[in-house]
Design a protein around this motif. Structure first.
Motif, short mmCIF file in Angstrom:
data_model
loop_
_atom_site.label_atom_id
_atom_site.label_comp_id
_atom_site.label_asym_id
_atom_site.label_seq_id
_atom_site.Cartn_x
_atom_site.Cartn_y
_atom_site.Cartn_z
N SER A 1 -8.91 8.49 -10.84
CA SER A 1 -10.04 8.76 -9.95
C SER A 1 -10.44 10.22 -10.05
O SER A 1 -9.70 11.05 -10.57
CB SER A 1 -9.68 8.42 -8.50
OG SER A 1 -8.72 9.34 -8.00
N LYS B 1 -10.64 0.10 -9.31
CA LYS B 1 -11.85 0.03 -8.49
C LYS B 1 -11.73 -1.11 -7.48
O LYS B 1 -11.33 -2.22 -7.82
CB LYS B 1 -13.06 -0.19 -9.40
CG LYS B 1 -14.38 0.26 -8.82
CD LYS B 1 -15.47 0.23 -9.87
CE LYS B 1 -15.26 1.27 -10.94
NZ LYS B 1 -16.35 1.29 -11.95
N GLY B 2 -12.05 -0.80 -6.24
CA GLY B 2 -11.95 -1.78 -5.17
C GLY B 2 -10.58 -1.82 -4.51
O GLY B 2 -10.42 -2.44 -3.45
N ARG B 3 -9.60 -1.18 -5.11
CA ARG B 3 -8.25 -1.15 -4.53
C ARG B 3 -7.84 0.25 -4.11
O ARG B 3 -7.12 0.41 -3.12
CB ARG B 3 -7.23 -1.69 -5.54
CG ARG B 3 -7.47 -3.11 -5.98
CD ARG B 3 -6.32 -3.63 -6.83
NE ARG B 3 -6.14 -2.87 -8.08
CZ ARG B 3 -5.01 -2.27 -8.43
NH1 ARG B 3 -3.95 -2.32 -7.64
NH2 ARG B 3 -4.93 -1.62 -9.58
N THR C 1 -8.86 4.31 -3.09
CA THR C 1 -9.92 5.14 -2.52
C THR C 1 -9.43 6.57 -2.41
O THR C 1 -8.30 6.80 -1.99
CB THR C 1 -10.32 4.63 -1.12
OG1 THR C 1 -10.69 3.26 -1.18
CG2 THR C 1 -11.49 5.44 -0.57
N SER D 1 0.83 -1.20 0.00
CA SER D 1 0.00 0.00 0.00
C SER D 1 0.86 1.25 0.00
O SER D 1 1.99 1.25 0.50
CB SER D 1 -0.90 0.02 1.25
OG SER D 1 -1.75 -1.10 1.29
N TYR E 1 -13.93 6.00 -10.21
CA TYR E 1 -12.65 5.30 -10.31
C TYR E 1 -12.57 4.56 -11.63
O TYR E 1 -13.57 4.07 -12.16
CB TYR E 1 -12.50 4.28 -9.18
CG TYR E 1 -12.51 4.90 -7.80
CD1 TYR E 1 -13.69 4.96 -7.06
CD2 TYR E 1 -11.35 5.43 -7.25
CE1 TYR E 1 -13.71 5.55 -5.81
CE2 TYR E 1 -11.37 6.01 -5.99
CZ TYR E 1 -12.54 6.06 -5.28
OH TYR E 1 -12.55 6.63 -4.03
N ASP F 1 -11.82 1.39 -13.89
CA ASP F 1 -12.06 -0.03 -13.62
C ASP F 1 -10.80 -0.73 -13.12
O ASP F 1 -10.88 -1.66 -12.32
CB ASP F 1 -12.58 -0.72 -14.89
CG ASP F 1 -14.00 -0.32 -15.23
OD1 ASP F 1 -14.41 -0.55 -16.38
OD2 ASP F 1 -14.70 0.23 -14.35
N ASN G 1 -4.20 0.36 -2.29
CA ASN G 1 -3.99 -0.94 -1.66
C ASN G 1 -3.90 -2.01 -2.75
O ASN G 1 -4.31 -1.79 -3.90
CB ASN G 1 -5.14 -1.26 -0.71
CG ASN G 1 -5.28 -0.24 0.40
OD1 ASN G 1 -4.30 0.09 1.07
ND2 ASN G 1 -6.49 0.28 0.59
#
Length: 129
Positions: A49, A65-67, A69, A17, A60, A62, A86
Motif C-alpha cells: 500500500s 484491495k478490499g481487505r 486499509t 485481523s 493498494y 490487488d 482484515n
C-alpha cells in the motif's frame, strides 16, 4: 534523522485481523508517501500500500484491495501510519516493512521499492490456524 519503527505484527488465524503501526519521526518534509511492503520467505519484496500525507490518497496491491486499509494519525511532529489488515489469509504471512518516499504516492510508480528513501526494520506477520 529519519526513523521508522513498525509494530503490531504477530500470529493471526485465517480470516482474522491485525493492525500494524509505523511510527515516523525525524522527517521535516511538508508531505511524503508512506508505503508498506512485505517479503515472504523465498519470495521477492512486494508492495502492499501507499498513503500520501498531503491529501490522504491511497493505493493498494490487488492482492489486498478490499481487505487492507491504510490510515494515519498525527501527534505533533510524529506521524503514525496504520495498516488495518482484515480477512487475513495464509499467503499474507511475511515480514512487513514501512517506508517513506519524499514525494506523494504516484499511481504508476508507488509500488517500486527503489522510490523509497527510508525504511523500518520490519515486523513479522504469521497467518496460521
Amino acid at each position: 534523522q529519519a526513523q521508522l519503527v513498525e509494530s503490531g505484527g504477530g500470529l493471526a488465524q485465517p480470516g482474522g485481523s491485525l493492525r500494524l503501526s509505523c511510527d515516523v519521526s525525524g522527517i521535516t518534509l511538508d508531505y511524503y508517501a508512506i508505503g508498506w511492503f512485505r517479503q515472504a520467505p523465498g519470495k521477492e519484496r512486494e508492495a502492499v500500500s501507499c498513503f500520501s500525507t498531503n491529501d490522504g490518497s491511497t493505493y493498494y496491491a490487488d492482492s489486498v484491495k478490499g481487505r487492507f486499509t491504510s490510515t494515519i494519525s498525527r501527534d505533533g511532529a510524529k506521524k503514525t501510519n496504520y495498516l488495518h489488515m482484515n480477512g487475513l489469509r495464509s499467503e499474507d504471512t511475511a515480514v512487513y516493512y514501512c517506508a517513506v518516499d519524499s514525494s506523494k504516492c504516484l499511481y504508476n510508480s508507488w509500488y517500486y521499492s527503489a522510490r523509497y528513501d527510508y525504511w523500518g526494520r520490519g515486523t513479522q506477520v504469521t497467518v496460521s490456524s
